[in-house]
Design an enzyme around this catalytic site. Structure first.
Site, PDB file in Angstrom:
ATOM      1  N   HIS A   1      35.569  35.426  80.261  1.00 35.16           N
ATOM      2  CA  HIS A   1      36.545  36.471  80.549  1.00 35.16           C
ATOM      3  C   HIS A   1      37.932  36.016  80.110  1.00 35.16           C
ATOM      4  O   HIS A   1      38.347  34.885  80.380  1.00 35.16           O
ATOM      5  CB  HIS A   1      36.534  36.769  82.053  1.00 35.16           C
ATOM      6  CG  HIS A   1      37.555  37.769  82.490  1.00 35.16           C
ATOM      7  ND1 HIS A   1      37.504  39.101  82.131  1.00 35.16           N
ATOM      8  CD2 HIS A   1      38.673  37.622  83.272  1.00 35.16           C
ATOM      9  CE1 HIS A   1      38.539  39.733  82.671  1.00 35.16           C
ATOM     10  NE2 HIS A   1      39.263  38.866  83.355  1.00 35.16           N
TER      11      HIS A   1
ATOM     12  N   CYS B   1      37.970  42.796  78.008  1.00 37.97           N
ATOM     13  CA  CYS B   1      38.985  41.939  78.614  1.00 37.97           C
ATOM     14  C   CYS B   1      39.895  41.306  77.564  1.00 37.97           C
ATOM     15  O   CYS B   1      41.085  41.094  77.815  1.00 37.97           O
ATOM     16  CB  CYS B   1      38.340  40.871  79.481  1.00 37.97           C
ATOM     17  SG  CYS B   1      37.176  39.790  78.602  1.00 37.97           S
TER      18      CYS B   1
END
Length: 214
Positions: free
Chosen positions: A145, A42
């Site tokens: 994330h 990510c």
């Protein structure tokens, strides 16, 4: 209105449309480049989505940054030990420096209405991500994330790699409301700014509106 700093780093989307660096599935929605999630990359996707081109960074380049930051041959603290990514904030900030940008951490106790959006190239959010076994069995721990937010042609977009396509957030007022909602949760916001070439013209806290500087 799109900020001048955003235009400084604006890539030619026509040059990027037909490129894929193998970092994940990509989509183009109304000329917006969007790299989708693979493994724990990510951080890589957030950077490429922020700069709107797949060739801005590669996995091997970010792995090299991990080694530069901590020259070890095993268990590098800046990434996943199995080599799937999961890059930490040090790698993100170092990568931005290589593209003449800097990241400024935003204190979520502040009201985002103080932001000078015209001086900010883009935004990176760090949010909790629940881990699961397959799709159905949650695991008793969380990871973090990374996702990018960017103003493109005067409209703000959420370029989260977990989304199927970019999500329109609206104009400046609507974007500030979105940031306010995000900062009420356990989310960390980083402002991405272009490094000013001429040090004599640097403005202290230029990412804040003048009345909030000091």
């Amino acid at each position: 209105m799109e900020s001048p700093s955003a235009r400084t780093h604006e890539n030619s989307l026509g040059d990027c449309e037909n490129k894929n660096n193998g970092n994940g599935n990509t989509t183009m929605m109304q000329g917006i480049y969007h790299e989708r999630q693979t493994r724990h990359l990510c951080g890589l996707h957030a950077l490429n989505n922020l700069f709107q081109c797949p060739d801005t960074f590669s996995k091997s380049e970010l792995d090299d940054y991990c080694t530069t930051l901590t020259p070890r041959n095993w268990l590098n603290p800046h990434r996943s030990w199995i080599g799937w990514g999961n890059y930490d904030v040090n790698v993100i900030m170092y990568a931005l420096q290589q593209r003449n940008c800097e990241a400024v951490w935003f204190d979520r106790r502040r009201n985002p209405q103080c932001l000078n959006l015209s001086a900010i190239f883009g935004f990176i959010l760090n949010v909790p991500a629940q881990m699961s076994l397959g799709y159905y069995i949650p695991l008793p721990f969380q990871m973090r994330h990374w996702l990018a937010l960017r103003c493109i042609n005067g409209i703000y977009y959420n370029l989260d790699s977990k989304l199927r396509e970019p999500r329109c957030l609206g104009n400046e007022e609507e974007f500030i409301e979105f940031l306010s909602s995000q900062l009420q949760m356990d989310h960390e916001l980083f402002l991405v700014l272009n490094v000013e070439a001429d040090s004599t013209q640097k403005v202290q806290q230029r990412w804040l509106l003048p009345q909030f500087r000091g």
